[in-house]
Write an enzyme that holds these catalytic residues in place. Structure first.
Site, short mmCIF file in Angstrom:
data_model
loop_
_atom_site.label_atom_id
_atom_site.label_comp_id
_atom_site.label_asym_id
_atom_site.label_seq_id
_atom_site.Cartn_x
_atom_site.Cartn_y
_atom_site.Cartn_z
N GLU A 185 -10.43 5.80 2.72
CA GLU A 185 -10.68 4.35 3.40
C GLU A 185 -10.02 3.43 3.62
O GLU A 185 -8.49 3.80 3.38
CB GLU A 185 -11.65 3.59 2.60
CG GLU A 185 -11.76 2.82 1.62
CD GLU A 185 -10.27 3.45 0.18
OE1 GLU A 185 -10.56 4.78 -0.09
OE2 GLU A 185 -9.49 2.58 -0.48
N SER A 207 1.65 -9.30 -0.90
CA SER A 207 1.38 -7.94 -0.97
C SER A 207 2.03 -8.01 0.78
O SER A 207 1.97 -6.69 0.76
CB SER A 207 0.04 -7.95 -0.97
OG SER A 207 -1.04 -8.41 -0.21
N LYS A 253 1.04 -1.07 0.43
CA LYS A 253 -0.05 0.24 0.06
C LYS A 253 0.91 1.37 -0.17
O LYS A 253 0.69 2.14 -0.68
CB LYS A 253 -0.96 0.00 1.84
CG LYS A 253 -2.45 -1.44 1.58
CD LYS A 253 -2.93 -1.04 -0.05
CE LYS A 253 -4.44 -1.49 0.25
NZ LYS A 253 -5.26 -1.52 -1.10
#
Lengths: 256, 394
Positions: B107, B374, B85
């Site tokens: 969000e 990830s 992210k």
């Protein structure tokens, strides 16, 4: 001139919003006629959506209540058909793009014409995406109402130029809901619109009191009230009729 | 007129109130993506602050154990803040800074994007507010505290299903309230144009590195790339630079929850249909009237009823494949990777590991799989323990 535009011809229009199926579709039909008797010139019927991103908590909760009692687009069309036998007042849907798209654009607007819906407001369908429905809606005589926001600025005239029915001028930033004060320079935006369009301008978002309605109607052609009506229905449920009548009458009187 | 299309998908289905902000963002991004100073500053941040390039690790024990294809792990879990992210967030925060914005909103599902956004906000001096569903603040309590520690305000979303979808709804609502000074750092390759393109570009560093790394280590391209898919940002980043390499299979793993034949899943490609929601045309889990379905996954990050429009198009054009992975398979893979390689993956990433465990044994020993790992699994340890019946609380 569209049937919708005609309501602005000789008076300032009062436009009322409610959510279909809150608390029941039978009551929705009754409340539409009650509000017409109280002076409403047009009623916006909300087709509930699971995720209404332009709505504040009052209308969002009404959407979820309506869905929880099994309200569907088909049942709403049936309700509109029944109401149409009792009134000639223009009726407009307010819903989001997904319920229209998934139902099938062609079938949706065909049903609109057959049941007597005159226009549609889709908050998540901006000018750039209007071709998603415009051709089909026009073919079935349904006005796709143009929304103009306080942030529209240099887009105002482009948006206004093609508008039909009425122009929905969003009075405030944010989502729907009652506000104590409206800070946007409505008059300046209306002046911009009037330079390029003869389509009537109705102002909505945040309006709840006769004083606010009267002030707005000095420059606007109409006033739209939603959350305050939905709140009355939320509070009084099936017995909201009398309170709704008095409330709508007080607003219509204020702008007359 | 309609912009940002991937086949029939994409577009800009948002309220008029946000249109000028979206146009402003598009204009700024078009300029800065070609601006050398901007790109140099971003690269420096990614390298010196986030710890890039991330390693491409040969999982020797896992490869031997599964007995088929060679397995490599792209270690996005080693990035600062613990997931991919940060790649997107540093890019968007830097862009917001250049645009003169002073406040970031975002969000978050699992909390990884929220933590990354709060981190960038602390680093670059933004005010920051994160929206997170109540369901997720309960199951990812540690990440809530991390965000607060970093100086962000965390708004608990109690509408709808109280998960990622509702967090997106409330962040969009907040953006319409205050758009002048605020940038919405969208966390996945979704939403209205230009977000799917911006997020994909910032995440494509994953496949840019991985492609060069595998060519250096093996002298050949991989046969398959596997990544988990919620909205689809890590998968899009892992796929992007391999899209022209037609022989490389691109495989996205969706959350099948309790199973795609139950009501409790978030498998958009397997079970969804075409719709228009959250600013984009794409596939969504929904009913016959277009009401968005309440989805479910053990993984808060994959618990989303839609998928990014570029993925939807990769599916339509058959360039990528999407497979559903259940909670049980993901938890099994979570434990397997921990024991076999000493790497605890995020429960999201464990969905990709689970499919590699199925696929690798069917391939030959000279074939190669890259799993995009990830994120790291620290945040999930307590929830997995509870899933396994152990009474652990944070």
């Amino acid at each position: 001139m569209s049937k919708i535009s005609e309501i602005f011809k000789n008076n300032k229009a009062f436009i009322a919003f409610l959510t279909a199926g809150d608390p029941t579709l039978e009551k929705t039909a009754e409340f539409i006629l009650t509000m017409e008797k109280a002076g409403a010139d047009l009623v916006e019927i909300g087709i509930p959506f699971s995720d209404p991103i332009a709505e504040g908590p009052v209308i969002e909760k009404a959407n979820l209540r309506a869905l929880s009692v099994g309200t569907t687009t088909d049942k709403i069309f049936d309700m509109v058909k029944r109401v149409r036998t009792k009134t000639q007042m223009p009726l407009v849907f307010l819903t989001y793009m997904n319920p229209v798209f998934v139902y099938g654009v062609e079938k949706f607007f065909k049903n609109c014409r057959e049941t007597g819906i005159n226009g549609i407001i889709i908050p998540d369908l901006p000018y750039e995406e209007k071709n998603e429905v415009l051709g089909v809606a026009t073919a079935y005589d349904v006005d796709v109402i143009t929304l103009i926001a306080p942030t529209s600025k240099d887009r105002i005239q482009t948006l206004a130029k093609d508008a039909t029915g009425f122009i929905y001028l969003v009075s405030s930033m944010g989502v729907t809901g009652v506000r104590s004060e409206i800070k946007t320079d409505i008059n300046a935006i209306i002046a911009d619109i009037k330079q390029v369009s003869k389509t009537p301008v109705a102002v909505g978002f945040g309006i709840s009191t006769p004083v606010q309605a009267k002030e707005i109607s000095k420059t606007a052609d109409g006033v739209i009230v939603g959350s305050a009506i939905v709140r009355i229905i939320a509070e009084h449920g099936e017995n909201a009729g009398d309170v709704l009548f008095k409330y709508v009458k007080s607003l219509k009187d204020a702008i007359s | 007129m309609s912009k940002g299309k991937f086949g029939v998908h994409g577009g800009q289905y948002i309220p008029e109130t946000l249109m000028n902000a979206i146009i402003e963002l598009e204009t700024a991004y078009e300029f800065y993506k070609k601006d050398k100073d901007f790109q140099d500053e971003l690269t420096a941040l990614l390298n010196d602050y986030a710890g890039r390039p991330s390693r491409l690790y040969f999982a020797k024990k896992m490869t031997a154990d599964l007995g088929g294809a060679k397995i490599y792990l792209k270690r996005e879990d080693l990035n600062h803040t613990g997931s991919h992210k940060i790649n997107n967030v540093l890019g968007q925060a830097l862009l917001a800074k250049r645009m003169g914005k002073t406040r970031l909103i975002a969000e978050t599902g699992a909390g990884q994007h929220g933590v990354a956004t709060a981190t960038a906000a602390a680093l670059m001096g933004f005010e920051c507010e994160i929206f997170m569903g109540k369901e997720d603040t309960d199951r990812q309590a540690l990440n809530v505290y991390r965000m607060k520690l970093l100086g962000a305000k965390v708004n608990v979303v109690t509408s709808g299903t109280m998960t990622l979808k509702d967090a997106v709804n409330d962040t969009m609502r907040e953006w319409t309230k205050r758009v002048e000074d605020t940038h919405y750092v969208l966390g996945s390759v979704m939403g209205p144009h230009p977000f799917p393109e911006i997020v994909r570009d910032f995440q494509s560093v994953i496949s840019k590195e991985a492609r060069a790394q595998i060519l250096e280590k093996e002298g050949q391209l991989p046969n398959a790339i596997i990544a988990c898919v919620g909205g689809g940002s890590n998968a899009m980043g892992a796929f992007y630079n391999f899209i022209p390499d037609q022989d490389v299979r691109l495989i996205g793993c969706e959350a099948a929850g309790k199973g795609v034949d139950t009501a409790l899943h978030a498998a958009t490609i397997a079970k969804g249909s075409l719709g228009i929601f959250h600013g984009m045309k794409s596939y969504f889990c929904q009913d016959e009237y277009g009401q968005i379905a309440p989805v479910y996954s053990i993984s808060a990050g994959l618990d989303y009823p839609g998928i990014g429009p570029e993925h939807a198009n990769l599916f339509d054009t058959k360039r990528a494949e999407y497979v559903p992975i259940t909670d049980d398979e993901a938890v099994n893979a979570f434990e397997y990777l921990s024991r076999t390689e000493g790497i605890i993956p995020a429960i999201e990433s464990a969905h990709a590991v689970a499919y590699a465990m199925v696929l690798a044994p069917t391939m030959t020993k000279d074939e190669i799989i890259i799993i995009n790992l990830s994120g790291r699994g620290d945040k999930d340890v307590a929830a997995i323990a509870r899933y396994k019946g152990e009474d652990i609380h944070e």
